[in-house]
Design an enzyme around this catalytic site. Structure first.
Site, PDB file in Angstrom:
ATOM      1  N   HIS A  15      49.438 -33.033  14.855  1.00 41.56           N
ATOM      2  CA  HIS A  15      48.506 -32.206  15.612  1.00 41.56           C
ATOM      3  C   HIS A  15      47.075 -32.701  15.485  1.00 41.56           C
ATOM      4  O   HIS A  15      46.745 -33.468  14.586  1.00 41.56           O
ATOM      5  CB  HIS A  15      48.609 -30.730  15.203  1.00 41.56           C
TER       6      HIS A  15
ATOM      7  N   GLN B 126      44.802 -34.451   7.429  1.00 40.71           N
ATOM      8  CA  GLN B 126      45.611 -33.404   6.815  1.00 40.71           C
ATOM      9  C   GLN B 126      47.061 -33.874   6.743  1.00 40.71           C
ATOM     10  O   GLN B 126      47.655 -34.206   7.766  1.00 40.71           O
ATOM     11  CB  GLN B 126      45.527 -32.113   7.636  1.00 40.71           C
TER      12      GLN B 126
ATOM     13  N   GLU C 166      45.238 -27.647  17.390  1.00 43.73           N
ATOM     14  CA  GLU C 166      44.896 -26.557  16.474  1.00 43.73           C
ATOM     15  C   GLU C 166      43.422 -26.220  16.659  1.00 43.73           C
ATOM     16  O   GLU C 166      42.594 -27.110  16.820  1.00 43.73           O
ATOM     17  CB  GLU C 166      45.151 -27.004  15.026  1.00 43.73           C
TER      18      GLU C 166
ATOM     19  N   GLU D  84      50.086 -28.579   1.994  1.00 41.71           N
ATOM     20  CA  GLU D  84      49.180 -29.459   2.725  1.00 41.71           C
ATOM     21  C   GLU D  84      48.094 -30.025   1.825  1.00 41.71           C
ATOM     22  O   GLU D  84      47.772 -29.458   0.789  1.00 41.71           O
ATOM     23  CB  GLU D  84      48.549 -28.710   3.905  1.00 41.71           C
TER      24      GLU D  84
ATOM     25  N   HIS E  12      40.225 -32.202  11.923  1.00 40.68           N
ATOM     26  CA  HIS E  12      41.176 -33.056  11.203  1.00 40.68           C
ATOM     27  C   HIS E  12      42.304 -33.494  12.115  1.00 40.68           C
ATOM     28  O   HIS E  12      42.505 -32.941  13.194  1.00 40.68           O
ATOM     29  CB  HIS E  12      41.728 -32.347   9.954  1.00 40.68           C
TER      30      HIS E  12
HETATM   31 CO    CO Z   1      45.918 -28.637  10.697  1.00 39.40          CO
END
Ligand code: CO
Length: 154
Positions: A93, A69, A143, A53, A17
């Protein structure tokens, strides 16, 4: 565990994501479902991470597809709140899906990459996550995600 053709101890399976920091999760969901027509797949609060989230994807995409996300801070002290204060809303990210996050973290450490957590923590939908330091990743907060069993349409 899968071993990649390059002999690394882990394999990146997909871009899991893209994380976008938003100040208001409900407003961002309304925008992305209304204006872009994305489908809301899942939302949750992660107190440990200090975020609320939501996961979204194009309608009818497979559960293995890259998702969006949206992450909003739960309070003013979270790292995400500091990011928003510093940089404003936007791309935050990039998440790679790996089969074995412990192997991936160990391999990255051997390569000199610093990770935010000593060991993986809980992420969305029962996943296990860690973050590589942007200074060691070309300026990108990366991530690592080892998918939980709940991935897909909730
Ligand atoms: Co994330």
């Amino acid at each position: 565990m899968t071993t990649s053709a390059r002999g690394l101890g882990f394999l990146i399976e997909a871009i899991d994501h893209i994380g976008v920091a938003v100040p208001d999760l409900d407003a961002a969901i309304t925008f992305h479902t209304g204006v872009l027509g994305l489908e809301l797949l899942h939302r949750e609060v992660n107190v440990e991470q200090g975020v609320a989230e939501a996961m979204l994807a194009p309608a009818d995409s497979s559960s293995a597809s890259t998702q969006l996300q949206l992450v909003a801070p739960l309070d003013d002290d979270s790292p995400l709140a500091r990011f928003l204060g510093r940089s404003g809303p936007g791309l935050q990210h990039l998440a790679y899906r790996v089969g074995d996050i412990d192997a991936a973290a160990a391999e990255l450490r051997r390569s000199g990459v610093r990770l935010l957590y000593d060991s993986a923590r809980s992420g969305t939908r029962g996943s296990r996550i860690n973050f590589a330091h942007p200074k060691d990743m070309g300026g990108v907060l990366v991530e690592l995600v080892e998918a939980g069993k709940q991935r897909g349409v909730a």
